[in-house]
Design an enzyme around this catalytic site. Sequence first.
Site, PDB file in Angstrom:
ATOM      1  N   SER A 134      39.207   3.221   1.381  1.00 44.26           N
ATOM      2  CA  SER A 134      37.911   3.339   1.849  1.00 44.26           C
ATOM      3  C   SER A 134      37.098   2.091   1.938  1.00 44.26           C
ATOM      4  O   SER A 134      37.372   1.100   1.392  1.00 44.26           O
ATOM      5  CB  SER A 134      37.270   4.259   0.961  1.00 44.26           C
ATOM      6  OG  SER A 134      35.707   4.386   1.203  1.00 44.26           O
ATOM      7  N   TYR A 159      34.048   6.535  -7.196  1.00 43.88           N
ATOM      8  CA  TYR A 159      34.813   6.770  -5.807  1.00 43.88           C
ATOM      9  C   TYR A 159      35.519   5.659  -5.382  1.00 43.88           C
ATOM     10  O   TYR A 159      36.731   5.406  -5.148  1.00 43.88           O
ATOM     11  CB  TYR A 159      33.897   7.650  -5.026  1.00 43.88           C
ATOM     12  CG  TYR A 159      34.861   7.871  -3.556  1.00 43.88           C
ATOM     13  CD1 TYR A 159      35.885   8.607  -3.380  1.00 43.88           C
ATOM     14  CD2 TYR A 159      34.367   6.984  -2.421  1.00 43.88           C
ATOM     15  CE1 TYR A 159      36.725   8.689  -2.387  1.00 43.88           C
ATOM     16  CE2 TYR A 159      35.169   7.319  -1.484  1.00 43.88           C
ATOM     17  CZ  TYR A 159      36.252   8.010  -1.249  1.00 43.88           C
ATOM     18  OH  TYR A 159      36.902   7.901   0.035  1.00 43.88           O
TER      19      TYR A 159
END
Length: 343
Positions: A134, A159
């Site tokens: 990501s 995350y």
Amino acid sequence: MSQRVLLTGVAGFIGFHTARKLLARGDAVVGFDSVNAYYDQRLKRARLAELDRQTQAAGHDFTFVEADLADRAALDRVFAQAPFDRVIHLAAQAGVRYSLENPESYVSSNLVGFANMLEVCRHAGVPHLTFASSSSVYGANRKVPFSEHDGVDHPIQLYAATKRSNELMAHAYSHLFALPVTGLRFFTVYGPWGRPDMAYFSFAEKIMAGQPIALFNHGRHSRDFTYVDDIVEGVVRASDRIAPPSPSFDPARPDPATSSAPFRIFNLGNGRPVELRRYVEVLEQALGKRAVIELRPMQTGDVEDTFADVGEIERALGYRPTTTVEEGLKAFVDWFLAYRRLA
């Protein structure tokens, strides 16, 4: 030649689109997903139903396994059936905001689940593992565009920390066991069949309902919005090209973008950031309805801007995303309005 591919996260947004592309070109796909309740499971089931419909209509080779990545025995059973030519690992606990509320789910899915995937790929001798990272790994970085050559040691939410951990875990396995691995840093993916927790989707729902939408940082931050078909094209091209060791790796001056192991990391983004307020304007035009906007300050764990340097993936794979937000949001809205009527 057709391949046998294990695709995790197949009921998810990007996984669904990736499965369709692989099946359309003749690959045999084993889809793996827990179909968890992070967002509306009816949408996930609708994606799976669409894959089944297309499989039956076109005679595609698609098998679905409903199981959790944290269940190592379930993964072992899948790998015991027949060898895979490729593994594309897109399953993860997604969402930045949710990681502030339920960190345990990120540990289970993104760390334990990913460790299980590395282990089964190692023991099965998988020729190439491609996985989703990501753009959030760039964290506190402020130099733009974000480059794979930049350090990424300052994540600002859990995350992002789990995604960076995935990259480090994958590199260790690649180095120790010569497991070819490619990681792809996705930048703000949007499009048809998308995730309801993503801003553009919730914006569309609220605009149509006449409810206000909140623009954090007063709508001034920009995102490298990347259309889902462009992401999928990059995923499939990366999976097809087995990761090699980098001939330019220098252990005396290690560059984060290179490795002596068969391991590589690519940014996968549009390379053309758009300010959030402009993005909403385009969405309004596609919906044919104005938004009621509330301007708010920056949220905890958010970043001001994202901007992908896509030079590395273009040089390695000859690929660069091309879809504009005007084209992409129009395609999303066409799907959204049709799905809304059906729902």
